[in-house]
Enzyme design. Structure first.
Site, PDB file in Angstrom:
ATOM      1  N   SER A   1     -29.793  31.766  16.663  1.00 36.04           N
ATOM      2  CA  SER A   1     -30.335  32.937  16.476  1.00 36.04           C
ATOM      3  C   SER A   1     -29.579  34.290  16.422  1.00 36.04           C
ATOM      4  O   SER A   1     -28.291  34.258  15.808  1.00 36.04           O
ATOM      5  CB  SER A   1     -31.593  33.186  17.388  1.00 36.04           C
ATOM      6  OG  SER A   1     -32.379  34.288  16.817  1.00 36.04           O
TER       7      SER A   1
ATOM      8  N   HIS B   1     -38.357  28.715  14.117  1.00 30.97           N
ATOM      9  CA  HIS B   1     -37.100  29.449  14.571  1.00 30.97           C
ATOM     10  C   HIS B   1     -36.623  28.846  16.014  1.00 30.97           C
ATOM     11  O   HIS B   1     -35.488  29.143  16.299  1.00 30.97           O
ATOM     12  CB  HIS B   1     -37.300  30.934  14.857  1.00 30.97           C
ATOM     13  CG  HIS B   1     -36.105  31.618  15.098  1.00 30.97           C
ATOM     14  ND1 HIS B   1     -34.942  31.901  13.950  1.00 30.97           N
ATOM     15  CD2 HIS B   1     -35.878  32.459  16.139  1.00 30.97           C
ATOM     16  CE1 HIS B   1     -34.232  32.618  14.503  1.00 30.97           C
ATOM     17  NE2 HIS B   1     -34.462  33.097  15.772  1.00 30.97           N
TER      18      HIS B   1
END
Ligand SMILES: *[C@@H]1O[C@H](CO)[C@@H](O)[C@H](O)[C@H]1NC(C)=O
Ligand SMILES: *[C@@H]1O[C@H](CO)[C@@H](O)[C@H](O)[C@H]1NC(C)=O
Ligand SMILES: *[C@@H]1O[C@H](CO)[C@@H](O)[C@H](O)[C@H]1NC(C)=O
Length: 393
Positions: free
Chosen positions: A163, A366
């Site tokens: 991320s 995610h």
């Protein structure tokens, strides 16, 4: 009587099916931190202090291994080194160390482990919090890489980011291109660079954040998720049933994509004491600018101050052409932050993408890269393939 026996037999079979299909949840891990988790899973860690050029004191953990090229892991926004360690014996640092890799796990400025500075006090000096992912890339990542190189004597290392932990590499590679040569390969999990295609709620919040930022700055709030706030979040989000319903189903899944099979209520109770960790408001403002301005550029101070800081009315863009390190990218189909269209844009702009994979799992979100119950099955083969390929060259 027969019926009861039948029921209890069913219950036993059911519980076996459940326990073989999902890994053990070690609920005590909720209250264990990096070093304790490393010991528990068989790899006692050494801790190093990294001091950056601008005086931040960062924690860097080392799980020693025999392979020559070290592997450095960098966490994302609101994270710490712990976010990699919450899946017991299938946590990535443990699995890598079990395979003989020499593993290093970094911590960016401002988080629980790196909330220190040689002269600024995070509790009293707003200047401590005057940073975003720009400084985390330019100063923290460079100093962390240099420390690993200095301690191991290697010339290059393998790196893995998750991320916002990937953003630091594009920042460093473009602002200080000499660092490209120190990276053997960079594996980008759920990369964050362009945020043009994020959907409501994230896009709505991105629009609203600059106004909220003004208000918080006026209230002298520069740190997000400081210890008192984090503790309230933990207490609320670990409540039975309602904690998961609100914090994960309603909030987290809206931002990151829904995947309750991989991120279950039992797991969430382990994760919440570790996440979210402290970070600067400015970091979130900079992230919101990526969406609002639709460019991957340095922090926007506004017309007049930009002139003073950058000698230009708009902040300079990061030049991705300079990020020449080999990059292997993987992204989930159901990732609501790293939208596949945005990752495609990143892939087109980076000059040296050596591998690119959109996960075949429909629900891959995610956080499945670091928290998924079965990431050893659907993600690690990709990671190991790249590491093995680049350990020969
Ligand atoms: C992890 O631990 C569980 C339970 O203790 C065990 O069944 C499993 O085989 C272990 N997995 C690995 C990859 O070591
Ligand atoms: C924050 O950093 C920027 C850029 O380094 C600088 O121009 C600005 O004056 C700093 N602001 C504060 C409040 O320290
Ligand atoms: C600022 O930018 C102008 C043109 O954009 C350039 O001529 C000038 O040399 C720059 N000044 C500094 C201090 O870099």
């Amino acid at each position: 009587m027969k019926f009861i026996n039948l029921l209890s037999a069913c219950a036993v079979i059911f519980s076996q099916v459940v326990s073989t299909s999902s890994p053990e949840i070690e609920s005590e891990d909720a209250q264990l931190y990096f070093e304790e988790l490393a010991v528990k899973y068989g790899h006692p860690a050494q801790k190093y202090e990294v001091i950056t050029e601008d005086g931040y004191i960062l924690a860097l953990y080392h799980l020693p291994g025999s392979k020559e090229v070290p592997v450095l892991l960098m966490h994302g926004v609101f994270g710490t080194s712990d976010i990699w360690m919450l899946r017991g014996n299938i946590s990535l640092p443990i699995v890598l160390a079990n395979s003989g890799y020499d593993v290093w796990v970094g911590n960016s400025r401002g988080n629980r482990y790196s909330r220190r500075h040689v002269y600024l006090d995070p509790d009293h000096d707003p200047a401590f919090w005057n940073f975003s992912f720009h400084e985390m890339g330019v100063y923290d990542l460079s100093a962390t890489i240099d420390t690993v190189i200095q301690k191991t004597g290697v010339k290059q290392l393998n790196t893995i980011g998750h991320s916002l932990g990937t953003t630091l590499f594009y920042v460093l590679g473009s602002i200080r291109p000499e660092y490209n040569a120190r990276i053997n390969v960079f594996i980008a999990l759920a990369p964050i660079c362009y945020l043009n295609h994020i959907q409501p709620l994230s896009s709505t919040i991105a629009k609203f954040v600059p106004v909220l930022g003004e208000i918080l700055n006026k209230l002298n709030v520069h740190e997000l998720f400081d210890e008192p706030t984090r503790s309230i979040v933990e207490q609320f989000c670990t409540l039975p049933v309602v904690g998961y319903k609100l914090c994960v189903e309603e909030v987290l899944f809206t931002f990151i994509g829904r995947d309750p099979e991989e991120i279950s209520p039992e797991f969430a109770r382990i994760a919440y004491p570790h996440f979210p960790s402290s970070c600067s408001l400015k970091n979130v403002l900079h992230l919101a600018q990526l969406h609002n301005r639709k460019v991957f550029a340095q922090y926007d101070y506004g017309f007049l101050r930009n002139r003073r800081v950058y000698n230009s009315s708009v902040p300079p863009e990061y030049d991705l052409k300079k990020v020449t390190m080999p990059v292997a990218i993987t992204v989930g189909r159901n990732d609501k932050l790293s939208e596949v269209e945005d990752v495609e844009t990143l892939r087109r702009k980076l000059p040296n993408v050596v591998s690119y994979e959109v996960s075949p799992r429909e629900e891959f979100n995610h956080l499945d890269d670091i928290w998924g119950a079965h990431m050893d099955v659907y993600l690690y083969p990709f990671i190991f393939k790249i590491l093995e390929q680049y350990s020969e060259s």
